[in-house]
Structure formats: C-alpha cells, structure tokens
Write a protein that holds these residues in place. Structure first.
Motif, short mmCIF file in Angstrom:
data_model
loop_
_atom_site.label_atom_id
_atom_site.label_comp_id
_atom_site.label_asym_id
_atom_site.label_seq_id
_atom_site.Cartn_x
_atom_site.Cartn_y
_atom_site.Cartn_z
N MET A 155 116.58 77.31 42.73
CA MET A 155 115.18 77.00 42.40
C MET A 155 114.24 77.59 43.46
O MET A 155 113.26 78.25 43.13
N ARG A 156 114.53 77.32 44.73
CA ARG A 156 113.70 77.90 45.79
C ARG A 156 113.83 79.42 45.82
O ARG A 156 112.87 80.13 46.11
N ARG A 157 115.03 79.91 45.54
CA ARG A 157 115.24 81.36 45.54
C ARG A 157 114.36 82.03 44.49
O ARG A 157 113.75 83.07 44.74
N ILE A 210 108.01 73.87 39.80
CA ILE A 210 108.96 73.73 40.91
C ILE A 210 108.28 73.06 42.10
O ILE A 210 108.83 72.15 42.73
N VAL A 211 107.07 73.51 42.42
CA VAL A 211 106.35 72.92 43.54
C VAL A 211 105.97 71.48 43.24
O VAL A 211 106.05 70.60 44.11
N PHE A 212 105.57 71.20 42.00
CA PHE A 212 105.29 69.80 41.62
C PHE A 212 106.53 68.93 41.87
O PHE A 212 106.43 67.83 42.43
N TYR A 213 107.68 69.44 41.45
CA TYR A 213 108.93 68.68 41.59
C TYR A 213 109.29 68.50 43.07
O TYR A 213 109.60 67.38 43.51
N LEU A 258 99.31 74.71 45.27
CA LEU A 258 99.00 75.12 46.64
C LEU A 258 98.61 73.92 47.49
O LEU A 258 99.06 73.79 48.64
N ARG A 259 97.80 73.05 46.96
CA ARG A 259 97.41 71.86 47.73
C ARG A 259 98.60 70.94 47.96
O ARG A 259 98.74 70.37 49.06
N PHE A 260 99.47 70.79 46.98
CA PHE A 260 100.68 69.99 47.18
C PHE A 260 101.56 70.61 48.26
O PHE A 260 102.32 69.90 48.93
N ALA A 261 101.47 71.93 48.42
CA ALA A 261 102.25 72.64 49.44
C ALA A 261 101.55 72.66 50.79
O ALA A 261 102.02 73.32 51.72
N GLY A 262 100.43 71.97 50.90
CA GLY A 262 99.70 71.92 52.16
C GLY A 262 98.85 73.14 52.44
O GLY A 262 98.45 73.38 53.58
N GLN A 263 98.55 73.91 51.39
CA GLN A 263 97.76 75.13 51.53
C GLN A 263 96.39 74.96 50.87
O GLN A 263 96.27 74.27 49.85
#
Length: 209
Positions: A1-3, A25-28, A70-75
């Motif tokens: 998934m990350r790959r 994927i980022v939501f999850y 992006l916001r969930f990822a701290g960006q």
C-alpha cells in the motif's frame, strides 16, 4: 500500500482511480486524521502531483480529497488550491426539490465542505432547507488538462520533458482562461518541473492522451 502511494511518477498521469486510491490510503493510514500516518516525502509528492492534475481539470471533488489527505499527513496544501476550493464552496446553491429528479452535485458539496471543516475554515455553514434537496455546483469552467494533453500529443517528436523548454509551445495552444489556470498550477507547487516531466510522456509519443 505504501509502495503504491510512493510511486510519484504514477500520479503525473491522468488516472482518477489511482488518485482516489491514493487519498483513501492516506485516510486509512491516518484513521481519518486521528493519528500521524507517517508518510514520507515520496507520498507527499504523489499527493501534490495528483492534486495538480485535479486542479488542471478543475475537479472539485478530487482536489478536496487531496487537500484533506495532505492535512491528515501533516502537510499544508498549496494556498492556491485551497483558495479555489473556498471560492467554489461559497457558490453552491441548495434548494428544496419536492420531486425526485436528475442527479445533482451533492458529493462535490459534501467533499468541499468536509475540506473546509478539516481546514478549520467553517464548512457546512450554509442554510439547508428541510425535505428533499438539490445541490448545484456553480460552473467551474473548463480546466486546461485536456487542452494541455492534446497540445503535447500534436507536438509528437518535438515534445520534451523539460517544462522550461515547453512552456511557450504548449501555452500558445491554450485559451486565455486555460493559461491562467496553468500558470496557477505551476505556481502552486515547487516541483512542477518534475510533475511535467512525467506528464509529458516523452517515452510514449505514439499513445494518444
């Protein structure tokens, strides 16, 4: 998934299915913003490239998802994207629709207001009538994504992956409105040159966009 999410080159080409898979994927991984998803720079690049395509297409739904991810990822999403989303969010029309009718723009309304809420900029503040409703998005105009793809296709052997070399050639084929959106897209991210190198598909010249 990350790959998959880290294959930034994938997200320089129009593929909405892949782009939505990326945001989900980022939501999850972030449990919808509750935990740090610990994404690396490659995944952030993937999100920004997917967002660039969404912005060039003036795709409100997908760009909202990218900015949320992006916001969930701290960006912090590019302010140009967020400014356009805020503008669009304010222009929705919601009215009572007593009879079942044609499909509307509820999903776009939901996503852009979710973005507004996540960004701490309000969201879902519009007065909503009771009963069956119709949600209408204002005409967003035609983004330059298709024009840009067709311009590159026509260049064929003269096509280059170098954005600085290609800017004038592709810009000459675009309408004034499309040029404005393209200029904003270029200004929004600091790796537009790298995005364009993938988008240009120099190694696939005979593949129609």
């Amino acid at each position: 998934m990350r790959r998959f999410a880290a294959r930034s080159q994938t997200f320089t080409l129009p593929n909405k299915k892949a782009a939505y898979e990326l945001t989900h994927i980022v939501f999850y991984l972030s449990e919808y913003g509750r935990v740090d998803p610990q994404v690396d720079d490659a995944i952030v690049d993937s999100l920004k490239f997917a967002g660039t395509l969404a912005f060039l297409d003036l795709n409100l739904d997908l760009l909202s998802e990218v900015c949320i991810a992006l916001r969930f990822a701290g960006q912090m999403p590019p302010h140009i994207w967020e400014g356009w989303l805020r503008q669009q969010a304010r222009q929705f029309t919601v009215f009572a629709q007593p009879e079942a009718g044609a499909s509307d723009d509820y999903n776009q309304f939901l996503m852009v207001n979710w973005f507004m809420s996540v960004a701490g900029q309000g969201g879902f503040a519009q007065q909503i009538p009771e009963g069956r409703l119709m949600f209408l998005q204002p005409p967003a105009g035609s983004g330059p994504l298709r024009q840009l793809s067709e311009s590159l296709y026509r260049l064929d052997g003269a096509r280059s992956a170098d954005w600085q070399a290609m800017r004038r050639a592709v810009g000459a084929d675009l309408s004034d409105d499309a040029q404005l959106v393209l200029s904003a897209a270029e200004a929004a991210i600091d790796k537009f040159d790298r995005f364009f190198a993938g988008f240009a598909r120099v190694g696939m010249r005979r593949c129609r966009p």
